[in-house]
Every structure is written in C-alpha cells, then in structure tokens.
Write an enzyme that holds these catalytic residues in place. Structure first.
Site, PDB file in Angstrom:
ATOM      1  N   CYS A  44       0.846  -1.199   0.000  1.00 42.50           N
ATOM      2  CA  CYS A  44       0.000   0.000   0.000  1.00 42.50           C
ATOM      3  C   CYS A  44       0.879   1.246   0.000  1.00 42.50           C
ATOM      4  CB  CYS A  44      -0.939  -0.022   1.208  1.00 42.50           C
ATOM      5  SG  CYS A  44      -2.153   1.311   1.151  1.00 42.50           S
ATOM      6  N   ASN A  73     -31.108   2.598   8.318  1.00 38.02           N
ATOM      7  CA  ASN A  73     -32.353   1.887   7.995  1.00 38.02           C
ATOM      8  C   ASN A  73     -32.769   2.075   6.545  1.00 38.02           C
ATOM      9  OD1 ASN A  73     -32.960   2.928  11.191  1.00 38.02           O
ATOM     10  ND2 ASN A  73     -33.060   0.750  10.716  1.00 38.02           N
TER      11      ASN A  73
END
Length: 496
Positions: free
Chosen positions: A132, A392
C-alpha cells in the site's frame, strides 16, 4: 531545488483544494496565482477526487460540508496537518470517522509505550505488507517529521534489531493470523537486549492490525494518492495515456478504465438492479420467518459453519494477475513471497477458533485496556459503531432493518479466518451474499492489493456509494478484530 519547489507548490495546491479553513484556502490560491504570473508551472492533481472508484461529484466537497463534517475536517487537519483522502471518503459516515480519528490520534500521538518514530515505522511495515504505497508514503513523511532516522527507510535491515524482530509477527498477522502461537510471543518478549515489553507489544500489535485493515479500506475504496505526495500530482499536461507507476501499483491502468464498461461484466439495466435489491430484501424477510418458525440444532449449525468455511476457500479473485511489490515498498518488509493462504489447504488443518472460548468482549478488551490504558475502550467503541451503524435504508428503500445483512458480512469475514459463533446460522450467508460480493469481500480482506474497480462495481449495483463505503467499514473492523483475537489469544496463553 526544482524538486523542493515542486513539493512546495504541490503542498500549496493541497491547501488550496483541501484545507477546511476558507481563509487559508484563499491565501493559498492567491499565492499559486502569483506564482503562475511569474511564469512558473503549477502542478495539477493526477486523480479526480479522493477515490478512483467514486465519482468526485458524489463525494463530500471541501467547503460544502455541513457543521458536523466541518468540525471533523478541522480536527483532522489540525492533528495531521492535512485533510487526507481516507478522511474525505470516510466522512460519508461521520459517527464512524470521529471514532476512527480519535483512535488513530491516540495510537500515533498520545502518551504510550512506544516512541513516536517507532509508531510511524510500524505503520510503514504494516502497510508495506499489502504493497500500500499510499499509506507508506504518508508515514514516511510523518516518520521523518518526528525525527526518525532516514537510514531506516533504505530497508528493514537498516532499522534496529528490535523492529526487525517484529517482521515475523507482521507477516503472519497480515496473511495467516491463525498460525500465531505463544512461542512467537515468547520469542519477542525474551530476546534480551532487543526484547519487547508486554505493553510495547500490545501497542505494536494494535498498530499492525490497524494498518493492515486500513490498507484494506484504501484499496477497497480505491483511495487516490494525496495531491502533495508522490503520484498525486504532475506538471505534464493532461492526456489519456497520462498515468504513473504509482497508479499501476494501485491497480489503475489509465483514464479509460474509469469511463469504459468493466471488462467481463455484462452491463445491467436499472430494472435488473432494482430486482437485485428486491430479491435481497425478500431473502431477508424469508430468513427472518424461518428463524421465527424453527431453530437449527447445534450439530446442524456446526455443520453449516464447516461447509461455509470450506466453500470460502474456493472463492477467489477473478483477477489472475499477480501483484508484485514495487521496490520502494517491498524494502520495508522481509519474505516478499509470503502471502495469504487458506488455512485448510495442503492438508493442514487449523482448529476452529470458537468465540465462546476467547472473545473480544470477554477477553481481548480487558487485556488491551490493562496493558495500554484507554485503547481497549477506543477500539471497542469503533467496533460497535461499525457493526451497529445503520440508516435503515437499502438502496432506494427506507425503514429497513439491515442487522441480518450486517451480521452476515461480519460473520463471513470471521468465518474466512476460521472464527465461529455458536449462536449463528451460517446457512444465512449463502442466502444473503452472492458470489460477486464474496469475491469482493475476500479480496479486500485477504489480498487488498488485488482489488479492482471492476470488483467494486460488480456488487450491489443499485446501492449508493456511501453504502459501499459502509461495507468497507465492516470489512476493516471485522478483519482488525479477527487479527487481534489471534494475537491476543497467543499473548494470553503466554501469560498463563
């Protein structure tokens, strides 16, 4: 002198685009304008926004953030001296970002067992295991800023023997944490003049797992190099073929990859994608009804876990190319050929890790908090926020309970690491996670350097980018907790 001027201009460019303080942005832009009037070329960003996977117009723009986000940006800038691309992608989820920044700040800058330059060097070692370069570059700069010896950056063999001794634990944690034993811990704690104390080792283990998982987030979200880092800017005019070796290292092969249809993936119409969402919601409903009607026996639950663990070995990246570590990154770790291997391959059987026998809540948390005060609390908060985070919603649907889906993702990752929850029905995983999603999860968690935009695009095609970033937060935290469980269990066994 030209290099130093380039770096200074790139830093000004970063301030003009990424500083959360308007007056600093304006002053930086004014200086850049004056420099241009003098006939000096101004660098331009190589990337388009903080992520190669998410269109810039769909990310949070600096200067257009709300009050909560502005506070986070200001705190991040004041702490790090920059507003990095990880922050600009994580800010889709401010509650998580706040916890993440608080934890990272504590690990890197507050009082602790390890000196500051050791902390950044361990970050370099951990990020390098996954090639990385994004994280390695950031921490090379931070390492030098806190007075680290530049010679250490020539290769791990130039660092103190104490840090070299950490190399074995680093590679096992990153690729095969189930192999860690109390003997590995004993070796680190009993090497006389180069020995680690228990408190230092806990600090090092948390840093290693933090940066392994952050590498997963970096590749999983396609984080672009920083404007003011190598590979983040250029003085050349734009062109279709204009990309650098850093882009290749990070899996980006040119501008056309962003705009063209991903190879090997049949374009899906919006109607079909909507059907995918509806089908997933219907499966969740059916599974809930089955739960209410009957509960599988413990024997059947154990069988389903073993089946899912076995099947996870046959989920592999669809990308065949091997990722070779660039020299700049690979010099920070030893044994470059050592990588991820499924734990039951080649006739080797690793016993299932039962959470009932050793869990984060009952064992790991208290061990970390005892040896490195407050860190257990910070990690616990971060795990809980990622696991319980919900708005939700699912794509275009509202008022949806997503707990079943979040638990399936978390438990699938732990299953890949051989970790079993006795009270979970692993049959749900195959119902809720399709193959392209499993490929993405396994790649990001186990071999993040092989993640491509194609994989990112191919799962949950109708979902928002913020929802895909949320998936990455689950992957990051589930992976970190799995690594920690194996390391902390080995430390506990050594101590007893």
């Amino acid at each position: 002198a030209r290099d130093r001027l380039g770096e200074a201009l790139a830093r000004l460019l970063m301030l003009s685009k990424r500083c959360p303080f308007p007056d600093v942005r304006e002053k930086s832009e004014a200086i850049l304008g004056r420099v241009q009037e003098l006939g000096i070329r101004i660098p331009r960003p190589l990337g388009h926004g903080p992520s190669r996977f998410i269109p810039e117009k769909e990310t949070i723009q600096v200067g257009k953030e709300d009050a909560t986000m502005h506070t986070l940006f200001a705190e991040s800038f004041a702490t790090l001296g920059r507003l990095d691309n990880v922050t600009l992608v994580m800010v889709f989820h401010p509650q998580y970002l706040e916890s993440f920044l608080k934890t990272q700040h504590y690990l890197l800058q507050m009082d602790g067992p390890l000196p500051l330059h050791y902390r950044h060097y361990i970050g370099i070692m951990a990020a390098a295991r996954h090639q990385c370069s994004y994280l390695v570059n950031l921490h090379v700069n931070d390492f030098l800023h806190v007075g680290g010896d530049p010679k250490w950056l020539n290769g791990l063999e130039n660092a103190p023997q104490k840090l070299q001794n950490l190399g074995e634990l680093n590679k096992m944690l990153a690729h095969r944490p189930w192999l860690i034993t109390k003997e590995h811990i004993e070796q680190l704690l009993k090497t006389e003049e180069n020995s680690w104390s228990l408190a230092e080792l806990i600090h090092a283990v948390v840093l290693l797992t933090h940066y392994h998982s952050l590498a997963s987030f970096t590749f999983g979200c396609g984080i672009s190099p920083e404007i003011d880092c190598e590979g983040g800017h250029t003085f050349r005019p734009p062109s279709v073929s204009n990309y650098c070796i850093c882009d290749i290292t990070n899996g980006y092969h040119g501008v056309d990859e962003i705009h063209a249809s991903p190879a090997g993936i049949i374009p899906v119409s919006p109607t079909e994608s909507v059907c995918e969402v509806e089908a997933l919601m219907e499966k969740m409903k059916q599974l809930q009804e089955c739960r209410d009607e009957e509960e599988a026996s413990q024997e059947e639950m154990a069988t389903r876990f073993e089946r899912e663990k076995r099947e996870s070995m046959f989920v592999c990246s669809s990308e065949d190319e091997e990722s070779a570590a660039t020299r700049d990154v690979s010099r920070h770790f030893e044994d470059t050929s050592y990588g991820y291997k499924d734990f039951s391959r080649h006739g080797m059987h690793v016993p299932t890790f039962r959470v009932q026998d050793y869990s984060w809540e009952d064992h790991g948390y208290s061990l970390v908090n005892r040896l490195y005060p407050d860190v257990g609390q910070l990690l616990d908060e971060k795990f809980h926020i990622a696991y319980n985070l919900t708005y939700n919603t699912m794509a275009m649907h509202k008022d949806v309970d997503t707990s079943m889906l979040r638990r399936a993702i978390w438990n699938y990752i732990h299953c890949m690491f051989g970790i079993r929850y006795d009270d979970y029905d692993y049959g749900e995983i195959n119902q809720l996670l399709d193959r392209s999603f499993k490929v993405y999860i396994k790649t990001v968690v186990c071999t993040p350097e092989k993640t491509t935009k194609r994989m990112y695009d191919s799962f949950w095609r109708q979902f928002e980018h913020s929802e895909k970033v949320h998936v990455n937060l689950l992957l990051v935290e589930a992976r970190m907790q799995a690594e920690l469980l194996y390391a902390l269990r080995a430390i506990t066994r050594y101590m007893t």
